[in-house]
Design a protein around this motif. Structure first.
Motif, short mmCIF file in Angstrom:
data_model
loop_
_atom_site.label_atom_id
_atom_site.label_comp_id
_atom_site.label_asym_id
_atom_site.label_seq_id
_atom_site.Cartn_x
_atom_site.Cartn_y
_atom_site.Cartn_z
N LEU A 90 -7.12 74.00 -55.40
CA LEU A 90 -6.82 75.37 -55.85
C LEU A 90 -7.86 75.83 -56.87
O LEU A 90 -8.39 76.94 -56.79
CB LEU A 90 -5.41 75.40 -56.48
N GLN A 91 -8.17 74.94 -57.80
CA GLN A 91 -9.11 75.30 -58.88
C GLN A 91 -10.55 75.46 -58.37
O GLN A 91 -11.25 76.38 -58.77
CB GLN A 91 -9.11 74.22 -59.96
N ASN A 92 -10.98 74.53 -57.51
CA ASN A 92 -12.40 74.49 -57.18
C ASN A 92 -12.78 75.23 -55.91
O ASN A 92 -13.93 75.64 -55.77
CB ASN A 92 -12.87 73.03 -57.04
N VAL A 97 -0.70 77.11 -51.67
CA VAL A 97 -1.70 76.05 -51.65
C VAL A 97 -1.12 74.71 -52.14
O VAL A 97 -1.46 73.64 -51.64
CB VAL A 97 -2.89 76.45 -52.56
N TYR A 98 -0.22 74.80 -53.12
CA TYR A 98 0.29 73.60 -53.79
C TYR A 98 1.13 72.73 -52.83
O TYR A 98 1.89 73.26 -52.03
CB TYR A 98 1.14 74.01 -54.99
N GLN A 99 0.98 71.40 -52.93
CA GLN A 99 1.74 70.50 -52.06
C GLN A 99 2.59 69.53 -52.91
O GLN A 99 2.02 68.67 -53.60
CB GLN A 99 0.79 69.70 -51.18
N PRO A 100 3.92 69.65 -52.84
CA PRO A 100 4.77 68.90 -53.77
C PRO A 100 5.05 67.44 -53.36
O PRO A 100 6.21 67.05 -53.31
CB PRO A 100 6.06 69.72 -53.79
N VAL A 101 4.02 66.68 -53.03
CA VAL A 101 4.21 65.24 -52.79
C VAL A 101 3.18 64.48 -53.62
O VAL A 101 2.04 64.94 -53.76
CB VAL A 101 4.04 64.87 -51.29
N PRO A 102 3.59 63.32 -54.21
CA PRO A 102 2.72 62.66 -55.19
C PRO A 102 1.29 62.42 -54.71
O PRO A 102 0.36 62.63 -55.48
CB PRO A 102 3.44 61.34 -55.47
N ASP A 103 1.08 62.00 -53.45
CA ASP A 103 -0.32 61.70 -53.10
C ASP A 103 -1.17 62.94 -52.86
O ASP A 103 -2.38 62.82 -52.72
CB ASP A 103 -0.48 60.72 -51.92
N ARG A 104 -0.50 64.14 -52.79
CA ARG A 104 -1.33 65.32 -52.52
C ARG A 104 -1.26 66.39 -53.61
O ARG A 104 -2.06 67.31 -53.63
CB ARG A 104 -0.93 65.92 -51.16
N ALA A 105 -0.26 66.27 -54.53
CA ALA A 105 -0.05 67.33 -55.53
C ALA A 105 -1.31 67.55 -56.38
O ALA A 105 -1.82 68.67 -56.49
CB ALA A 105 1.14 66.98 -56.41
N TYR A 106 -1.81 66.45 -56.96
CA TYR A 106 -2.96 66.57 -57.87
C TYR A 106 -4.17 67.10 -57.10
O TYR A 106 -4.85 68.03 -57.58
CB TYR A 106 -3.25 65.18 -58.47
#
Ligand code: HEM
Ligand code: HEM
Length: 458
Positions: free
Chosen positions: A97-99, A82-91
């Motif tokens: 993932l949480q919600n 699920v995680y995306q390692p680019v600054p505009d999408r990571a957070y």
């Protein structure tokens, strides 16, 4: 090769038609099973000395570390989907993932708490190995492998810290990587290499992501089996004994299955239950998304580097960031190869005298460290007292020499006062430094406020 496969069922016949190389005659198969079992038995002994089953030898710490690594790999791989390692999408991907993802919050919590717990458990395991003298021959090299694994776990926690890309992550990694600047000659280059450029940005995130999810896991997967194999090759765990007993007496042996396996399963299940309860009750922290224009005050390093951040307030950065940590790592690597007066393997705290000296070291550190912090904060100012001297000498070399003289003085004092062996005196110095480091860490985490000034939190 026997080509009559008629006696096999339809699935087996199809399988052997695709992979004829995997077909073995029954006695071949028996030999392969024996080979496999004997490979397994390099990690798992058939019989073990009954005395090593005592919980108070290992406290189950090595086994707990293994369970935590397994939980981290399992939850980490799930988050990777699920995680995306680019600054505009990571957070945003962490929020998603949480919600939105089923059990996403729980998986993230499990990963977060397991990562922090692993650092603590691996450190406690290091302490138990040290205090039972299990780093002496023939276990010297396993101590080195353990240290490397500890550094990897530290690196894993540090690289994982940046990934949520929130304010906490962004600024903690900014100040930690800023410390590298103080390393002479190669500091700037090293900082650029780790950040993937001058500032923290997309390249930093992708570097940290690759290190976190590929480089370090691969190294751990190589070192861990090596670590277990070395335990086996050293004749199993160190045999616990009283100071009066001579080494070498192994006592009765018992079958590893079920005696050892059952204990390991119980420790694993209890740990998993605690992790689950903790992860349901407490969410992993997540602040607002990273904002490079808004730095929090104070900006603190992750808790495991808080001791070093506190050292920075008392020593020139070159000493706090490079000289002192490198000397400590070198001393730990060299520890098993020192010449010792006696063989203390298996005896907690070396001897009865060793225990007494340990208590003295704890008390001395509890008094000296807070006094030293207060004195340095309010009275001592070598840079102002010696304006003609370069700061690296007045704030670095002079306090470092004073600290070293104090440590050497303490070593000779306890050695003479207790008529101690060098094992016991060295152990006392280790405890002195350990307690001092814990106090520095606590001071930075709880007693430093705005501008990193001392404050009373309660
Ligand atoms: C990811 C980290 C680690 C894992 C998974 C791990 C795992 C284990 C396990 C399962 C054992 C056997 C059971 C036990 O002693 O509890 C063991 C023993 C040992 N470990 Fe580790 N360990 C880790 C880190 C370390 C560290 C940081 C050190 C020391 C610097 C270390 C040094 C040793 C030594 C010397 C032994 C043999 C102890 C004896 O014979 O009594 N390990 N480790
Ligand atoms: C020794 C092993 C590991 C340790 C100590 C560790 C530790 C951490 C920590 C402390 C975080 C930050 C969590 C947070 O506060 O949000 C994190 C995040 C993350 N880790 Fe790991 N990790 C390990 C192994 C892995 C593996 C093997 C993978 C995948 C292959 C992985 C994938 C991730 C991902 C995708 C994140 C970002 C998600 C997030 O921050 O919530 N980790 N890790």
């Amino acid at each position: 090769m026997d080509t009559t496969t008629d006696r096999f069922n339809i699935v087996q016949r199809i399988w052997y038609s695709i992979f004829p190389g995997t077909y073995r005659r029954p006695d071949d198969r028996h030999r392969y099973r024996r080979l496999f079992n004997s490979l397994l038995l390099h990690f798992r002994p058939r019989a073990i000395p009954e005395r090593t089953l005592k919980f108070s030898l290992t406290w189950g710490l090595g086994g707990m570390a293994v369970v935590l690594v397994a939980v981290l790999f399992a939850t980490g791989l799930m988050m990777k989907l699920v995680y995306q390692p680019v600054p505009d999408r990571a957070y945003a991907s962490v929020i998603y993932l949480q919600n939105t993802v089923l059990f996403g919050q729980l998986i993230r919590n499990l990963h977060h708490w397991s990562g922090n717990a692993l650092l603590l458990i691996a450190f406690l395991h290091l302490l138990r190995v040290f205090f039972t003298g299990a780093f002496h021959a023939p276990r010297q090299f396993n101590w080195i492998i353990g240290l490397l694994m500890f550094l990897l776990v530290l690196g894993s926690n540090f690289s994982g810290y940046l990934l949520p890309w929130d304010q906490l992550a962004y600024w903690a990694i900014t100040i930690c990587t800023a410390m590298l600047e103080y390393i002479p000659v190669m500091g700037g280059g090293l900082q650029k290499l780790i950040r993937g450029g001058v500032d923290i940005g997309p390249a930093t995130l992708s570097n940290f992501y690759a290190i976190h999810t590929a480089v370090i896991p691969a190294c751990l997967l190589i070192l861990m089996p090596f670590h277990f194999w070395r335990v086996r090759k050293s004749g199993g765990l160190v045999i616990p004994r009283t100071p009066q007993e001579s080494p070498g007496h192994r006592g009765e042996s018992v079958a590893a299955i079920p005696n050892l396996i059952m204990r390991e399963v119980v420790v694993a299940l209890v740990l998993i239950a605690i992790l689950m309860i903790g992860s349901v009750a407490f969410n992993a922290p997540l602040e607002a998304g990273a904002n490079p224009g808004l730095s929090p005050n104070p900006t603190k390093a992750p808790w495991y580097f808080a001791g070093i951040q506190e050292l920075l307030l008392h020593f020139h950065p070159l000493f706090a960031v490079m000289v002192i940590p490198l000397v400590v790592i070198a001393a730990l690597l060299f520890l098993p190869y020192w010449r010792y007066d006696s063989d203390t393997a298996g005896v907690w705290f070396c001897s009865d005298c060793g225990r007494k000296m340990s208590m003295v070291a704890v008390v001395v550190a509890l008094i000296i460290t807070p006094l030293g912090i207060l004195a340095d904060e309010f009275f001592i100012d070598f840079a102002a007292w010696l304006p003609a001297v370069p700061v690296i000498v007045s704030n670095g070399l002079i306090p470092a020499i004073m600290a070293l003289a104090g440590i050497i003085g303490f070593y000779w004092f306890v050695k003479k006062r207790f008529g101690a062996t060098n094992n016991e005196a060295l152990q006392a110095v280790f405890i002195l430094l350990l307690v001092a480091f814990i106090i520095l860490t606590i001071t930075c985490i709880w007693f430093r406020g705005s501008g990193m000034a001392l404050m009373w939190p309660f």
